[in-house]
Design an enzyme around this catalytic site. Structure first.
Site, PDB file in Angstrom:
ATOM      1  CB  CYS A  91      -0.867  -0.318   1.006  1.00 27.50           C
ATOM      2  SG  CYS A  91      -2.180  -1.013   0.634  1.00 27.50           S
ATOM      3  CB  THR A  92       4.175   1.704   1.119  1.00 26.74           C
ATOM      4  OG1 THR A  92       3.451   2.671   3.260  1.00 26.74           O
ATOM      5  CG2 THR A  92       5.135   3.373   1.070  1.00 26.74           C
TER       6      THR A  92
END
Length: 161
Positions: A52-53
């Protein structure tokens, strides 16, 4: 949802489900607020996790190019605002990250479903991205997204739309 298959999202040019959510940095996002301009709505499983980062940072890096096309980005997860704000601040994310703690939006967009990891099944958010036109209709959907190369593919489609 007893079935392991996620619901089929409407066909291209079909109206997308409504949404209205709080977002990072004391913002608010809604379908009504986006009317009149195309935008990218992407769903991610959990703030501050590696995939997600990487995805969020990819969209952040692409904002200048996306800005040239006039297409804003909104990220959505089921995380609470505290976790989302911490994630946005830690990564320097300028675009809004919305909180769907009730799951209403993730379910409406068909991205909440059964997942499997290391033989364990659980309910979770499918990584997905939707390109939506200025009238609130679906242009294109990417389901079960793999992070590598995804932002570039979305940008190319946004520029062509």
């Amino acid at each position: 949802m007893p079935d392991t298959e996620l619901p089929i999202f409407p066909a291209p040019r079909a109206p997308v489900p409504d949404f209205d959510m709080p977002a990072s940095r004391n913002r608010h996002v809604s379908l009504a607020g986006m009317r009149g301009r195309p935008f990218i709505l992407y769903f991610y499983p959990k703030a501050s996790t590696p995939g997600c980062t990487t995805e969020a940072c990819g969209f952040q890096e692409a904002l200048n190019a996306l800005g040239a096309t006039g297409i804003p980005v909104i990220g959505v997860s089921r995380d609470a605002m505290k976790a989302i704000d911490k994630f946005a601040d830690a990564q320097g994310l300028d675009f809004p990250l919305a909180s769907d703690t009730t799951g209403t939006v993730t379910e409406a967009y068909g991205v909440w479903g059964e997942k499997s990891l290391y033989g364990r099944t659980y309910m979770g958010v499918e990584r997905a991205t939707f390109l939506i036109d200025a009238q609130g209709r679906l242009v294109r959907a990417w389901r079960k997204v793999k992070v590598t190369g995804h932002v570039a593919e979305v940008m190319k489609a946004a520029e062509a739309a």
